[in-house]
Design a protein around this motif. Structure first.
Motif, PDB file in Angstrom:
ATOM      1  N   GLU A   1     -21.141  32.400 -47.826  1.00 37.76           N
ATOM      2  CA  GLU A   1     -20.209  31.279 -47.858  1.00 37.76           C
ATOM      3  C   GLU A   1     -19.253  31.306 -46.664  1.00 37.76           C
ATOM      4  O   GLU A   1     -18.836  30.249 -46.168  1.00 37.76           O
TER       5      GLU A   1
ATOM      6  N   LYS B   1      -9.915  33.537 -46.974  1.00 34.82           N
ATOM      7  CA  LYS B   1     -11.342  33.167 -47.080  1.00 34.82           C
ATOM      8  C   LYS B   1     -11.484  31.825 -47.793  1.00 34.82           C
ATOM      9  O   LYS B   1     -12.312  30.989 -47.412  1.00 34.82           O
ATOM     10  N   ARG B   2     -10.676  31.652 -48.840  1.00 34.23           N
ATOM     11  CA  ARG B   2     -10.740  30.392 -49.598  1.00 34.23           C
ATOM     12  C   ARG B   2     -10.165  29.232 -48.786  1.00 34.23           C
ATOM     13  O   ARG B   2     -10.759  28.160 -48.681  1.00 34.23           O
ATOM     14  N   LYS B   3      -8.983  29.471 -48.188  1.00 29.11           N
ATOM     15  CA  LYS B   3      -8.270  28.393 -47.508  1.00 29.11           C
ATOM     16  C   LYS B   3      -8.939  27.969 -46.199  1.00 29.11           C
ATOM     17  O   LYS B   3      -9.057  26.770 -45.915  1.00 29.11           O
TER      18      LYS B   3
ATOM     19  N   THR C   1     -20.433  36.283 -50.716  1.00 25.08           N
ATOM     20  CA  THR C   1     -19.240  35.896 -49.960  1.00 25.08           C
ATOM     21  C   THR C   1     -19.554  35.760 -48.473  1.00 25.08           C
ATOM     22  O   THR C   1     -19.081  34.825 -47.809  1.00 25.08           O
TER      23      THR C   1
ATOM     24  N   ASP D   1     -13.383  27.966 -47.032  1.00 24.23           N
ATOM     25  CA  ASP D   1     -13.869  27.274 -48.233  1.00 24.23           C
ATOM     26  C   ASP D   1     -14.783  28.144 -49.089  1.00 24.23           C
ATOM     27  O   ASP D   1     -15.728  27.646 -49.720  1.00 24.23           O
TER      28      ASP D   1
ATOM     29  N   ASN E   1      -8.508  37.406 -49.504  1.00 23.15           N
ATOM     30  CA  ASN E   1      -9.297  36.441 -50.273  1.00 23.15           C
ATOM     31  C   ASN E   1      -8.714  35.034 -50.138  1.00 23.15           C
ATOM     32  O   ASN E   1      -9.451  34.043 -50.063  1.00 23.15           O
ATOM     33  N   LYS E   2      -7.382  34.967 -50.089  1.00 23.72           N
ATOM     34  CA  LYS E   2      -6.724  33.670 -49.942  1.00 23.72           C
ATOM     35  C   LYS E   2      -7.137  32.999 -48.633  1.00 23.72           C
ATOM     36  O   LYS E   2      -7.412  31.793 -48.600  1.00 23.72           O
TER      37      LYS E   2
ATOM     38  N   SER F   1     -15.678  29.906 -52.343  1.00 26.27           N
ATOM     39  CA  SER F   1     -15.286  29.502 -53.690  1.00 26.27           C
ATOM     40  C   SER F   1     -14.577  30.628 -54.438  1.00 26.27           C
ATOM     41  O   SER F   1     -14.897  31.809 -54.266  1.00 26.27           O
ATOM     42  N   LYS F   2     -13.649  30.232 -55.263  1.00 28.66           N
ATOM     43  CA  LYS F   2     -12.891  31.181 -56.073  1.00 28.66           C
ATOM     44  C   LYS F   2     -13.813  31.918 -57.034  1.00 28.66           C
ATOM     45  O   LYS F   2     -13.657  33.124 -57.267  1.00 28.66           O
TER      46      LYS F   2
END
Length: 419
Positions: free
Chosen positions: A336, A312-314, A333, A317, A309-310, A319-320
């Motif tokens: 995004e 995917k976010r980093k 997900t 982008d 997940n980290k 969203s959390k």
């Protein structure tokens, strides 16, 4: 005419070597207009080999044996074939001279006595001289107008002997040809494909339509028999056209060698589009399929593998809040991920995959095999959710094929006329 193949060698039965000869010979026989109904593999055993030869001669016009023609005691093909036909073997001077020449060219210090076993030839046999080894091939015509062809086992000897000597003979005894064309379909299940073309499969014998299930695809081989290739091709074309009319854009090629990823790279180049990929459970398999295509560097921008997940976010982008509310395996997900890959790389198109390949991590709501994917194109998302079955590898392979299918359909939807 009906042809049959017998592959001789205990090493094949044990799985020590892959039997590529059978595939090669079947393909060549089809081109020559022969129907292959049986393939047999038998070990180096005289009794079982004799049974296999007798059975083959009882039901087929041409029987081709590969292997078992060497100098050792367990090379029994020639001797067993002669016994089945009730004929004797003799030492052929020309074959012996050819063996001598072969060893002399290689400056052999001594020719062992067992090599002369290969100079023994069944009476009445047509000799196929071996330019790449010591064991000659043989053609034996029976009184019942059956044809027994014996070929050496090593592919480097079998293939040139077949192409340079056997093909001409087979063409003489069975004039005519077979022509096949493959219609490749993606995004439609095997049972659905068979239902749609069932009337074509059941109602015709020339051409014939045969389905072949692949991972995420179904291939339909349309085959016709005629006196010439041109005539056979004329029989095949209307059936292929009918299949294409029934499946529309689900047909991605009629070129037997073209892959789904190759067809997509062609589409991307045709419309001057660039591509990015974002993967989780497939771990780069999708990008790997694409980069197998020569020239893909013209269209492929970048591939992301965002397993956590980290990541995917980093990197993408995502969203959390999306990850917290819907989870990593969700349509939201996947959307995004695809949008992030496109925007961050500047690619025209991006496709994403996120899922549960197992065997762990499943919940009641999200079972193993649940996979979500999305294609971002023209600021729109085309998203799918699937529940695949099978082991971890099968789920990942299916995910890649269906992502490629989604990608292709999305490009066609946005850049080409609907059919």
């Amino acid at each position: 005419m009906i042809a049959e193949l017998i592959s001789v060698g205990t090493e094949i039965l044990l799985g020590n070597i892959v039997n590529t000869n059978a595939a090669y010979l079947s393909e060549k026989l089809a081109v020559l207009g022969y129907s292959v109904y049986f393939q047999t593999t038998v070990g180096d055993n005289e009794e079982r080999l004799a049974m296999a030869i007798s059975a083959a001669l009882s039901r087929s016009d041409v029987v081709i044996l590969s292997g078992g023609l060497g100098p050792t005691e367990d090379d029994l093909t020639k001797e067993t074939a002669a016994k089945v036909l009730g004929i004797e073997c003799y030492e052929d001077k020309q074959v012996k001279e050819a063996i001598t020449t072969y060893f002399n060219k290689r400056k052999a210090k001594e020719v062992t006595e067992n090599n002369w076993k290969q100079a023994m030839v069944p009476e009445g046999a047509r000799i196929l001289f071996n330019e790449n080894g010591t064991a000659p091939g043989l053609i034996l015509d029976t009184k019942e107008e059956k044809h027994l062809i014996l070929l050496p086992g090593p592919p480097g000897e079998l293939k040139p002997m077949f192409e340079n000597q056997v093909m001409k003979y087979l063409g003489e005894i069975n004039p005519g040809t077979i022509y096949s064309q493959m219609v490749k379909i993606h995004g439609v299940g095997e049972s659905a494909v068979e239902t749609i073309v069932k009337d074509l499969i059941d109602g015709q014998n020339n051409p014939t339509v045969a389905p072949y299930a692949k991972t995420g695809e179904v291939h339909l081989r349309v085959t016709a028999r005629a006196d010439t290739k041109k005539e056979a091709k004329k029989l095949v074309q209307p059936v292929c056209a009918e299949i294409k009319s029934r499946f529309g854009n689900a047909v991605y090629t009629t070129d037997e060698k073209e892959t789904l990823e190759e067809s997509i790279v062609k589409l991307l180049k045709k419309h001057d589009l660039t591509l990015a990929t974002a993967e989780s459970c497939t771990g780069g398999l999708l990008a790997g399929r694409l980069v197998n295509v020569p020239g893909v560097s013209d269209v492929f921008q970048q591939g992301f593998v965002t397993y956590s997940n980290k990541a995917k976010r980093k990197l993408l982008d995502v969203s959390k809040s999306t990850l917290k509310k819907y989870g990593a395996v969700s349509k939201q997900t996947a959307k995004e991920m695809a949008a992030g890959a496109a925007i961050l790389t500047g690619a025209d198109v991006a496709v994403s995959i996120t899922g549960l390949a197992g065997p762990d991590g499943a919940t009641k709501e999200k079972p193993v095999g649940m996979v979500c994917m999305s294609c971002y194109i023209k600021e729109k998302n085309f998203t799918k959710e699937y529940n695949f079955t099978g082991n971890r590898q099968k789920i990942r392979e299916n995910s890649v094929v269906y992502a490629l299918s989604l990608l292709r359909h999305s490009i066609l939807e946005n850049y080409e006329t609907k059919k």
